[in-house]
Write a protein that holds these residues in place. Structure first.
Motif, PDB file in Angstrom:
ATOM      1  N   THR A   1       0.810  -1.214   0.000  1.00 31.87           N
ATOM      2  CA  THR A   1       0.000   0.000   0.000  1.00 31.87           C
ATOM      3  C   THR A   1       0.843   1.264   0.000  1.00 31.87           C
ATOM      4  OG1 THR A   1      -0.193  -0.174   2.426  1.00 31.87           O
ATOM      5  CG2 THR A   1      -1.987  -1.096   1.104  1.00 31.87           C
ATOM      6  N   GLY A   2       2.152   1.132  -0.259  1.00 29.98           N
ATOM      7  CA  GLY A   2       3.013   2.288  -0.417  1.00 29.98           C
ATOM      8  C   GLY A   2       3.590   2.843   0.868  1.00 29.98           C
ATOM      9  N   LYS A   3       3.433   2.123   1.973  1.00 29.48           N
ATOM     10  CA  LYS A   3       4.011   2.575   3.241  1.00 29.48           C
ATOM     11  C   LYS A   3       5.391   1.953   3.424  1.00 29.48           C
ATOM     12  CE  LYS A   3      -0.563   2.845   5.392  1.00 29.48           C
ATOM     13  NZ  LYS A   3      -1.430   2.353   6.481  1.00 29.48           N
ATOM     14  N   ILE A   4       6.205   2.570   4.263  1.00 29.52           N
ATOM     15  CA  ILE A   4       7.532   2.026   4.553  1.00 29.52           C
ATOM     16  C   ILE A   4       7.379   0.676   5.249  1.00 29.52           C
ATOM     17  CG2 ILE A   4       9.636   2.361   5.904  1.00 29.52           C
ATOM     18  CD1 ILE A   4       9.242   5.385   5.501  1.00 29.52           C
ATOM     19  N   ASN A   5       8.087  -0.313   4.745  1.00 30.10           N
ATOM     20  CA  ASN A   5       7.995  -1.671   5.290  1.00 30.10           C
ATOM     21  C   ASN A   5       8.981  -1.806   6.444  1.00 30.10           C
ATOM     22  OD1 ASN A   5       8.001  -4.441   5.810  1.00 30.10           O
ATOM     23  ND2 ASN A   5       7.603  -4.953   3.666  1.00 30.10           N
ATOM     24  N   LYS A   6       8.524  -1.458   7.648  1.00 35.07           N
ATOM     25  CA  LYS A   6       9.395  -1.488   8.814  1.00 35.07           C
ATOM     26  C   LYS A   6       9.811  -2.919   9.168  1.00 35.07           C
ATOM     27  CE  LYS A   6       9.333   2.972   9.846  1.00 35.07           C
ATOM     28  NZ  LYS A   6       8.847   3.576  11.078  1.00 35.07           N
ATOM     29  N   MET A   7       8.935  -3.877   8.903  1.00 38.05           N
ATOM     30  CA  MET A   7       9.267  -5.260   9.231  1.00 38.05           C
ATOM     31  C   MET A   7      10.473  -5.723   8.410  1.00 38.05           C
ATOM     32  SD  MET A   7       6.724  -8.549   9.535  1.00 38.05           S
ATOM     33  CE  MET A   7       6.225  -8.577   7.818  1.00 38.05           C
ATOM     34  N   ALA A   8      10.499  -5.385   7.122  1.00 38.83           N
ATOM     35  CA  ALA A   8      11.636  -5.763   6.276  1.00 38.83           C
ATOM     36  C   ALA A   8      12.907  -5.056   6.715  1.00 38.83           C
ATOM     37  CB  ALA A   8      11.326  -5.440   4.809  1.00 38.83           C
ATOM     38  N   LEU A   9      12.788  -3.802   7.109  1.00 37.35           N
ATOM     39  CA  LEU A   9      13.963  -3.055   7.567  1.00 37.35           C
ATOM     40  C   LEU A   9      14.534  -3.647   8.850  1.00 37.35           C
ATOM     41  CD1 LEU A   9      12.877   0.636   6.859  1.00 37.35           C
ATOM     42  CD2 LEU A   9      14.555  -0.729   5.607  1.00 37.35           C
ATOM     43  N   ARG A  10      13.642  -4.055   9.752  1.00 36.59           N
ATOM     44  CA  ARG A  10      14.128  -4.688  10.986  1.00 36.59           C
ATOM     45  C   ARG A  10      14.852  -5.991  10.679  1.00 36.59           C
ATOM     46  NH1 ARG A  10       8.772  -3.213  12.750  1.00 36.59           N
ATOM     47  NH2 ARG A  10       8.862  -1.280  13.962  1.00 36.59           N
ATOM     48  N   ASP A  11      14.291  -6.770   9.746  1.00 43.99           N
ATOM     49  CA  ASP A  11      14.937  -8.033   9.374  1.00 43.99           C
ATOM     50  C   ASP A  11      16.339  -7.796   8.824  1.00 43.99           C
ATOM     51  OD1 ASP A  11      12.720  -9.463  10.136  1.00 43.99           O
ATOM     52  OD2 ASP A  11      11.885  -9.658   8.114  1.00 43.99           O
ATOM     53  N   ASP A  12      16.501  -6.688   8.091  1.00 46.68           N
ATOM     54  CA  ASP A  12      17.774  -6.420   7.424  1.00 46.68           C
ATOM     55  C   ASP A  12      18.821  -5.760   8.328  1.00 46.68           C
ATOM     56  OD1 ASP A  12      16.793  -7.476   5.091  1.00 46.68           O
ATOM     57  OD2 ASP A  12      16.254  -5.542   4.216  1.00 46.68           O
ATOM     58  N   HIS A  13      18.366  -5.010   9.348  1.00 45.00           N
ATOM     59  CA  HIS A  13      19.312  -4.145  10.062  1.00 45.00           C
ATOM     60  C   HIS A  13      19.423  -4.376  11.567  1.00 45.00           C
ATOM     61  CE1 HIS A  13      20.002  -1.649   6.491  1.00 45.00           C
ATOM     62  NE2 HIS A  13      18.703  -1.712   6.277  1.00 45.00           N
ATOM     63  N   VAL A  14      18.386  -4.879  12.212  1.00 45.29           N
ATOM     64  CA  VAL A  14      18.419  -4.963  13.675  1.00 45.29           C
ATOM     65  C   VAL A  14      19.479  -5.944  14.167  1.00 45.29           C
ATOM     66  CG1 VAL A  14      17.114  -5.703  15.714  1.00 45.29           C
ATOM     67  CG2 VAL A  14      16.067  -4.161  14.037  1.00 45.29           C
ATOM     68  N   ALA A  15      19.686  -7.038  13.441  1.00 43.17           N
ATOM     69  CA  ALA A  15      20.639  -8.064  13.888  1.00 43.17           C
ATOM     70  C   ALA A  15      22.037  -7.488  14.111  1.00 43.17           C
ATOM     71  CB  ALA A  15      20.690  -9.203  12.870  1.00 43.17           C
ATOM     72  N   ASP A  16      22.401  -6.473  13.337  1.00 40.21           N
ATOM     73  CA  ASP A  16      23.730  -5.872  13.471  1.00 40.21           C
ATOM     74  C   ASP A  16      23.923  -5.181  14.816  1.00 40.21           C
ATOM     75  OD1 ASP A  16      24.205  -6.709  10.919  1.00 40.21           O
ATOM     76  OD2 ASP A  16      23.748  -4.773  10.000  1.00 40.21           O
ATOM     77  N   TYR A  17      22.803  -4.897  15.508  1.00 40.68           N
ATOM     78  CA  TYR A  17      22.882  -4.116  16.746  1.00 40.68           C
ATOM     79  C   TYR A  17      22.495  -4.914  17.981  1.00 40.68           C
ATOM     80  CZ  TYR A  17      23.307  -0.018  13.769  1.00 40.68           C
ATOM     81  OH  TYR A  17      23.740   0.900  12.854  1.00 40.68           O
ATOM     82  N   LYS A  18      22.188  -6.181  17.810  1.00 42.21           N
ATOM     83  CA  LYS A  18      21.742  -6.975  18.955  1.00 42.21           C
ATOM     84  C   LYS A  18      22.837  -7.048  20.011  1.00 42.21           C
ATOM     85  CE  LYS A  18      18.026  -9.694  16.979  1.00 42.21           C
ATOM     86  NZ  LYS A  18      17.509 -11.023  16.623  1.00 42.21           N
ATOM     87  N   VAL A  19      22.408  -6.882  21.250  1.00 40.81           N
ATOM     88  CA  VAL A  19      23.345  -6.875  22.378  1.00 40.81           C
ATOM     89  C   VAL A  19      23.477  -8.287  22.917  1.00 40.81           C
ATOM     90  CG1 VAL A  19      23.799  -5.949  24.665  1.00 40.81           C
ATOM     91  CG2 VAL A  19      22.684  -4.525  22.938  1.00 40.81           C
ATOM     92  N   HIS A  20      24.700  -8.749  23.036  1.00 41.34           N
ATOM     93  CA  HIS A  20      24.946 -10.072  23.593  1.00 41.34           C
ATOM     94  C   HIS A  20      25.537  -9.914  24.984  1.00 41.34           C
ATOM     95  CE1 HIS A  20      24.214 -11.857  19.664  1.00 41.34           C
ATOM     96  NE2 HIS A  20      24.974 -10.920  19.147  1.00 41.34           N
TER      97      HIS A  20
END
Length: 547
Positions: A527-546
């Motif tokens: 529907t033309g909105k920013i796909n936040k779910m796809a962005l999280r899949d692509d970028h959040v893993a790089d910042y996960k705190v262990h």
């Protein structure tokens, strides 16, 4: 009056069939044009009177085929005259018009057609190949009607396929629309399903008709027989924001753009057809603005555009008014609200404000239409004040708000009958509502809230930024911090330090992200909105705190 508060009023009761809208347009605005841009680039013209006659032919064709009250008939098509006729012919004869978004993934399209149990699919030639691939997984579909003439009809493996003109060709244009209970279902639309399977919203003749009444009023779209409406927002996107009903209800000239929504194509229709009003998501208007600016063009007839689907960038509002003399109105709605909930027209007090303060009000999502109630609640379900500062979950109720999802027994209303939109918003003393975020997108950093919407809009105010998206990423100290993803305009060479410097003064200093990523593209939903779910899949893993 009896104890059930039921008493005869002495007023007539007329059945609410949506086909009465087209009957009215044909009788009292019969020569008004419907103009369609076809996929070939050709322009098709006819009148409301002719559209009514062909819709009745379609109703007779469906009856002859054996379509009964409540049967679901799918459409998967761009905005064009045959699609327009289908809406009225299907719903008017008692079936349910189910609009399918062709931008969805094939698996989602398969799910919603099967979930709806569609018997027939009306399909644009452009989407025939897509349906050929999944038709064996669509057991309820008996026939495919391709929205073309026999001469344009191409060989296809779709079962029982027939072209639209042959399907209606020998049918009479005399049809008595079915008398319906006003609560009878008219149409079905599914949510985009970004957080699970799509959910169906089943509208009634009454809900759609009341929403069309409200949206065409002077304090909303302000449509009349003097209007020329370019219906950019697709008919498969939440009822085309109701314009498929409110434009003919008002006798407006209707312009249907087909599949070509680029800046050049939209400009050509706006200019050649002397369009006065249109509505679309921001990405469409961004392409139009860039095309007109590059080619030093103007749109003298265009008076107003409505923007919805995502937040209105301040720079877009300013450019439209300053460079082209066009007023921009922001609106808010959703599939579950049929879809229009609020629109931003100024109040007398707003016009007394200075330029910056007036602009700040114009960037809000507006006041609710009459008939729709709106409030904000905290996490404990308590109503919050209308002070323009306190954010809460946006709640709505009214005669065109969903009460349950199709074939789903889950309770979706609270104990007071409010529907939770999953938006976080504020409402000021004059009733202007402003979305600050989606509940799932708001960022909590060090116990304080950061609005991803406000931060995105601030970044997009930079002239070299084409699109911006903000997601929350884990942080060892602050729990969560914003990550700003930026798509630049072609040829732009903006660097991270310069963008951070620009954001100072645009947002609170502690909102400014530590990290900004420049990306080639930002994914959008169907529907033309920013796909936040796809962005999280692509970028959040790089910042996960262990730990």
């Amino acid at each position: 009056m009896n104890k059930d508060n039921k008493v005869s009023s002495g007023m007539q009761e007329a059945p609410m069939n949506l086909a009465s809208i087209l009957e009215h347009a044909a009788r009292f605005h019969g020569n008004q044009e419907i103009v369609s841009r076809l996929a070939s680039g050709e322009v098709h013209r006819y009148t409301y009177r002719e559209a009514l006659a062909r819709s009745k032919q379609l109703a007779n064709a469906l009856k002859a085929y054996g379509i009964e009250f409540g049967d679901r008939i799918a459409t998967m098509a761009w905005n064009g005259y045959r699609h327009f006729e289908s809406w009225y012919g299907i719903a008017g004869q008692g079936a349910i018009c189910h609009t399918v978004n062709p931008r969805l993934f094939p698996a989602q399209i398969r799910f919603i057609i099967n979930h709806a149990g569609d018997r027939i699919v009306f399909v644009d030639p452009a989407f025939v190949g897509l349906l050929e691939e999944i038709q064996d997984e669509l057991p309820t579909v008996e026939m495919f009607v391709v929205l073309s003439s026999n001469a344009e009809f191409s060989a296809t493996t779709l079962r029982a396929a027939i072209d639209y003109e042959s399907f209606i060709g020998d049918q009479s244009d005399d049809f008595d629309w079915v008398e319906l209970d006003e609560a009878a279902p008219s149409s079905l639309c599914y949510t985009s399903g970004t957080t699970g399977d799509p959910k169906g919203v089943l509208y009634s003749h009454r809900s759609n008709l009341l929403m069309a009444y409200a949206s065409s009023s002077a304090d909303a779209f302000k449509l009349s027989a003097l209007s020329t409406v370019l219906m950019v927002v697709p008919m498969f996107h939440a009822n085309s924001w109701g314009l498929v009903y409110s434009a003919p209800m008002s006798g407006a000239k209707l312009v249907l753009p087909g599949p070509n929504l680029d800046g050049a194509s939209i400009y050509d229709l706006v200019n050649s057809e002397k369009v006065t009003f249109s509505a679309a998501v921001p990405t469409v208007w961004s392409m139009l603005l860039d095309y007109m600016t590059t080619n030093q063009l103007q749109v003298p007839a265009l008076e107003e555009v409505v923007i919805g689907g995502s937040a209105l960038p301040r720079s877009m509002l300013v450019r439209f008014k300053r460079d082209f003399g066009v007023d921009v109105l922001q609106a808010w709605g959703m599939t579950e609200v049929s879809p229009l909930g609020s629109i931003n027209r100024p109040m007398p007090a707003t016009l007394k404000l200075d330029g910056d303060a007036q602009l700040a009000v114009a960037l809000k999502q507006g006041r609710p239409l009459f008939g729709l109630q709106m409030c904000i609640k905290d996490e404990n379900g308590l109503e919050l004040p209308f002070d323009g500062k306190t954010p809460g979950r946006l709640m709505v109720r009214g005669p065109w708000v969903v009460s349950s999802y199709y074939k789903n027994d889950s309770v979706i209303l609270d104990s007071d009958g409010w529907f939770d939109t999953a938006d976080i918003a504020t409402i000021d003393a004059e009733g202007f509502m402003q979305i600050t975020d989606r509940a799932k997108d708001i960022i909590k950093s060090g116990g304080e809230w950061i609005s991803s919407v406000d931060l995105e809009n601030a970044a997009m105010n930079h002239p070299e930024v084409a699109l911006a998206a903000v997601i929350g990423v884990p942080h060892p100290k602050w729990e969560e911090r914003p990550l700003l993803l930026v798509k630049l305009n072609p040829g732009a060479a903006l660097l991270e330090p310069a963008l951070k410097e620009f954001l100072i003064g645009e947002v609170a200093k502690w909102w400014i992200p530590e990290d900004i990523k420049f990306v080639a593209d930002i994914p959008l939903t169907a529907t033309g909105k920013i796909n936040k779910m796809a962005l999280r899949d692509d970028h959040v893993a790089d910042y996960k705190v262990h730990n």
